[in-house]
Design a protein around this motif. Structure first.
Motif, mmCIF file in Angstrom:
data_model
loop_
_atom_site.group_PDB
_atom_site.id
_atom_site.type_symbol
_atom_site.label_atom_id
_atom_site.label_comp_id
_atom_site.label_asym_id
_atom_site.label_seq_id
_atom_site.Cartn_x
_atom_site.Cartn_y
_atom_site.Cartn_z
ATOM 1 N N LEU A 164 88.362 74.153 114.315
ATOM 2 C CA LEU A 164 89.484 73.863 113.274
ATOM 3 C C LEU A 164 88.053 74.462 112.141
ATOM 4 O O LEU A 164 86.752 73.618 111.626
ATOM 5 N N SER A 165 87.938 75.325 111.511
ATOM 6 C CA SER A 165 87.250 76.007 110.267
ATOM 7 C C SER A 165 87.469 76.077 108.730
ATOM 8 O O SER A 165 88.972 75.963 108.843
ATOM 9 N N GLY A 166 87.007 75.376 108.053
ATOM 10 C CA GLY A 166 87.446 75.055 106.475
ATOM 11 C C GLY A 166 86.508 74.383 105.893
ATOM 12 O O GLY A 166 86.813 74.474 104.571
ATOM 13 N N LEU A 167 85.733 73.322 106.596
ATOM 14 C CA LEU A 167 85.266 72.384 106.297
ATOM 15 C C LEU A 167 83.473 72.345 105.988
ATOM 16 O O LEU A 167 82.951 71.586 106.105
ATOM 17 N N GLU A 168 83.189 73.417 106.933
ATOM 18 C CA GLU A 168 81.733 73.466 107.172
ATOM 19 C C GLU A 168 81.263 73.595 105.692
ATOM 20 O O GLU A 168 79.604 73.121 105.817
ATOM 21 N N PHE A 169 81.877 73.594 104.868
ATOM 22 C CA PHE A 169 80.777 73.660 103.467
ATOM 23 C C PHE A 169 80.724 72.281 103.385
ATOM 24 O O PHE A 169 79.641 71.500 102.473
ATOM 25 N N LEU A 170 81.251 70.922 104.376
ATOM 26 C CA LEU A 170 81.134 69.332 103.445
ATOM 27 C C LEU A 170 79.513 69.611 104.354
ATOM 28 O O LEU A 170 79.621 68.191 104.554
ATOM 29 N N THR A 171 78.810 69.465 104.931
ATOM 30 C CA THR A 171 77.630 69.708 105.972
ATOM 31 C C THR A 171 77.087 68.863 105.238
ATOM 32 O O THR A 171 76.098 69.410 104.008
ATOM 33 N N GLN A 172 76.198 68.098 105.276
ATOM 34 C CA GLN A 172 75.435 67.012 104.221
ATOM 35 C C GLN A 172 75.904 66.701 103.243
ATOM 36 O O GLN A 172 74.884 66.501 102.271
ATOM 37 N N LEU A 173 76.812 67.078 103.060
ATOM 38 C CA LEU A 173 77.499 66.166 101.162
ATOM 39 C C LEU A 173 77.663 65.076 101.506
ATOM 40 O O LEU A 173 78.185 64.362 102.560
ATOM 41 N N PRO A 174 76.773 64.630 100.972
ATOM 42 C CA PRO A 174 77.325 63.273 100.940
ATOM 43 C C PRO A 174 78.259 62.211 99.980
ATOM 44 O O PRO A 174 79.365 63.024 99.814
ATOM 45 N N GLY A 175 78.795 61.449 100.278
ATOM 46 C CA GLY A 175 79.787 60.637 99.593
ATOM 47 C C GLY A 175 80.944 61.113 100.838
ATOM 48 O O GLY A 175 81.110 61.416 101.309
ATOM 49 N N SER A 176 82.393 60.274 100.101
ATOM 50 C CA SER A 176 83.452 60.488 101.160
ATOM 51 C C SER A 176 84.121 61.236 100.270
ATOM 52 O O SER A 176 84.411 62.374 99.820
ATOM 53 N N ILE A 177 85.261 61.635 101.477
ATOM 54 C CA ILE A 177 85.806 63.224 100.993
ATOM 55 C C ILE A 177 87.394 62.792 99.855
ATOM 56 O O ILE A 177 87.257 62.879 99.262
ATOM 57 N N GLY A 178 87.634 61.191 99.695
ATOM 58 C CA GLY A 178 88.033 60.637 98.548
ATOM 59 C C GLY A 178 87.644 61.249 97.031
ATOM 60 O O GLY A 178 87.840 61.803 95.972
ATOM 61 N N GLY A 179 86.337 61.121 97.742
ATOM 62 C CA GLY A 179 85.242 60.967 95.959
ATOM 63 C C GLY A 179 85.296 62.887 96.000
ATOM 64 O O GLY A 179 85.083 63.165 94.431
ATOM 65 N N ALA A 180 85.200 63.472 96.665
ATOM 66 C CA ALA A 180 85.191 64.938 96.842
ATOM 67 C C ALA A 180 86.301 65.838 96.341
ATOM 68 O O ALA A 180 85.738 66.498 95.407
ATOM 69 N N ILE A 181 86.927 65.160 96.667
ATOM 70 C CA ILE A 181 89.181 66.021 96.456
ATOM 71 C C ILE A 181 88.649 65.405 94.565
ATOM 72 O O ILE A 181 89.058 66.028 94.350
ATOM 73 N N TYR A 182 88.052 63.968 94.668
ATOM 74 C CA TYR A 182 89.142 63.675 93.705
ATOM 75 C C TYR A 182 87.729 64.877 92.654
ATOM 76 O O TYR A 182 88.766 65.259 91.551
ATOM 77 N N MET A 183 86.570 65.003 92.928
ATOM 78 C CA MET A 183 85.159 65.601 92.094
ATOM 79 C C MET A 183 85.836 67.448 92.187
ATOM 80 O O MET A 183 85.674 68.414 92.004
ATOM 81 N N ASN A 184 86.650 67.193 93.303
ATOM 82 C CA ASN A 184 86.818 69.049 93.733
ATOM 83 C C ASN A 184 85.730 69.713 93.595
ATOM 84 O O ASN A 184 84.982 70.513 93.240
ATOM 85 N N ALA A 185 85.218 68.886 94.512
ATOM 86 C CA ALA A 185 83.500 69.559 95.196
ATOM 87 C C ALA A 185 83.120 70.268 95.603
ATOM 88 O O ALA A 185 84.170 71.591 96.742
ATOM 89 N N ARG A 186 82.468 71.901 95.599
ATOM 90 C CA ARG A 186 82.337 73.027 95.754
ATOM 91 C C ARG A 186 80.903 73.166 96.765
ATOM 92 O O ARG A 186 79.520 72.596 96.108
ATOM 93 N N ALA A 187 80.323 73.829 97.654
ATOM 94 C CA ALA A 187 79.142 73.911 98.139
ATOM 95 C C ALA A 187 79.881 75.304 98.558
ATOM 96 O O ALA A 187 79.972 75.290 99.911
ATOM 97 N N PHE A 188 78.552 76.176 98.659
ATOM 98 C CA PHE A 188 78.298 77.317 99.575
ATOM 99 C C PHE A 188 79.514 78.649 100.373
ATOM 100 O O PHE A 188 79.462 79.095 100.759
ATOM 101 N N GLY A 189 79.803 78.214 98.781
ATOM 102 C CA GLY A 189 81.248 79.233 98.665
ATOM 103 C C GLY A 189 82.380 78.166 99.234
ATOM 104 O O GLY A 189 83.294 79.292 99.139
ATOM 105 N N GLY A 190 82.316 77.241 99.688
ATOM 106 C CA GLY A 190 83.479 76.616 100.214
ATOM 107 C C GLY A 190 84.147 76.037 98.500
ATOM 108 O O GLY A 190 83.135 75.535 98.027
ATOM 109 N N GLU A 191 85.504 74.943 98.547
ATOM 110 C CA GLU A 191 85.675 74.352 97.659
ATOM 111 C C GLU A 191 87.275 73.519 98.334
ATOM 112 O O GLU A 191 87.928 74.147 98.771
ATOM 113 N N ILE A 192 86.994 71.994 98.032
ATOM 114 C CA ILE A 192 88.388 71.497 98.640
ATOM 115 C C ILE A 192 89.640 71.956 98.145
ATOM 116 O O ILE A 192 90.118 72.400 98.549
ATOM 117 N N SER A 193 89.928 72.287 96.972
ATOM 118 C CA SER A 193 91.235 73.246 96.284
ATOM 119 C C SER A 193 91.616 74.577 98.005
ATOM 120 O O SER A 193 93.382 74.447 97.180
#
Ligand SMILES: Cc1cc2nc3c(=O)[nH]c(=O)nc-3n(C[C@H](O)[C@H](O)[C@H](O)COP(=O)(O)OP(=O)(O)OC[C@H]3O[C@@H](n4cnc5c(N)ncnc54)[C@H](O)[C@@H]3O)c2cc1C
Length: 316
Positions: free
Chosen positions: A126-155
């Motif tokens: 399944l593709s779409g979450l590659e940008f989370l590679t090596q992102l520290p922390g939990s997915i709850g924190g990533a959602i709360y902060m709308n984490a983004r990296a390498f062109g990807g974003e939680i939203s």
């Protein structure tokens, strides 16, 4: 110092133990050094570690009903915890780590590691979450902060979520266009806690997904982002600034700014790292110094991305 519970805290502990059949893990006067990537901060008066959604729902309902002060911590990778510690109840969410896969929908509890989630999606093709590679922390924190990296974003990938609202009730959230913006989620605006989320992904060949994850991994490792304790970017990269905050700090000649144990990171000027001996106050002092100097030298008001957790009352 003798640790004394307030009557409200004592009532909370009694009720929460009864309602969870004594199964909820609770620690009093807990030293918080191990709970953030800065590895600093004082103690939590009462820390609770829910292991499943039922426990979390009981917990948050009681917290709201008793009108107790509370703080949520996921992976602790975007926070600076006060040396004076955290009052009220500190809810540690990394124990919520179950997941389910329904075709292209991947459901995951809030405490699940973001990096591991990228790998879980890979295993399923399944593709779409590659940008989370090596992102520290939990997915709850990533959602709360709308984490983004390498062109990807939680939203861009979140489909729906199970959240607790400000009255302690559970609520189902469905992603609508415009709900998220840069470093902002609807949950942050509405003071809601994410317990579980579903991501809508795309079926893709594993080798293609792996290739992208490898590229991200190499880039992150080359930057040596995790060599020293940090919270990642200290300041927001707001679009209206015209350039990244790190570039502004660098161009202002502030890359050599340091205190005894903390410094602006030579590899990335928007990171403030330390040598393992700084306390939170020393790190905060350096953050404030960078902010003041950028204002004086460049006329730019940088905005904090890092969240200050616990008692920082002198800064309000
Ligand atoms: C080396 C390094 C690199 C980084 N690179 C990036 C990057 O490229 N892109 C990026 O966006 N970020 C980056 N970050 C920042 C950080 O990793 C992310 O923001 C991460 O997603 C935060 O998740 P966490 O679980 O650690 O949140 P925490 O630090 O635990 O919490 C952050 C905030 O979210 C709240 N919170 C946590 N969980 C929940 C929940 N379930 N419900 C409601 N609120 C919650 C907390 O109360 C707090 O206010 C980096 C950090 C580091 C240390």
């Amino acid at each position: 110092m003798v640790f004394q519970l307030s009557p409200k805290e004592a009532k909370f502990l009694k009720l929460v133990q009864t309602k969870t059949d004594g199964k909820l893990e609770i620690k009093k006067n807990l030293s918080l050094g191990a709970y953030s990537t800065y590895q600093t901060g004082g103690r939590a008066r009462i820390a609770v570690f829910p292991k499943n959604i039922d426990q979390a729902l009981i917990l948050f309902k009681l917290i709201r009903d008793l009108d107790l002060e509370f703080t949520v911590i996921g992976g602790g990778s975007n926070i600076l915890i006060s040396d004076r510690g955290i009052n009220g109840i500190t809810v540690m969410l990394t124990g919520l780590a179950a997941f389910e896969i329904k075709g292209q929908l991947l459901g995951v509890e809030a405490g699940f590691s973001s990096h591991k989630l990228a790998h879980l999606a890979l295993e399923q093709g399944l593709s779409g979450l590659e940008f989370l590679t090596q992102l520290p922390g939990s997915i709850g924190g990533a959602i709360y902060m709308n984490a983004r990296a390498f062109g990807g974003e939680i939203s861009k990938v979140i489909h729906s979520a199970l959240v607790v609202d400000s009255s302690g009730s559970q609520l189902e959230y469905r992603n609508q266009p415009g709900d998220f913006s840069y470093k902002r989620s609807p949950f942050k605006l509405k003071d809601q806690i994410i317990l579980k989320a579903y991501f809508k992904l795309i079926t893709e060949g594993k080798s293609k997904i792996r290739e992208e994850m490898d590229r991200i991994q190499q880039t992150r490792l080359a930057k040596q982002e995790r060599k020293y304790p940090s919270c990642g970017c200290v300041f927001k990269n707001r679009r209206d600034l015209g350039k990244p905050a790190g570039k502004i700090i660098d161009e202002a000649g502030l890359k050599s700014l340091h205190t005894e144990n903390a410094r602006v990171y030579e590899s990335h000027a928007n990171f403030i790292v330390h040598n393992g001996r700084a306390d939170s106050q020393e790190i905060r002092n350096l953050m404030e110094l960078v902010k003041t100097k950028v204002r004086q030298l460049e006329g730019i008001e940088l905005e904090y991305e890092v969240e200050f957790v616990g008692d920082w009352s002198e800064y309000q």
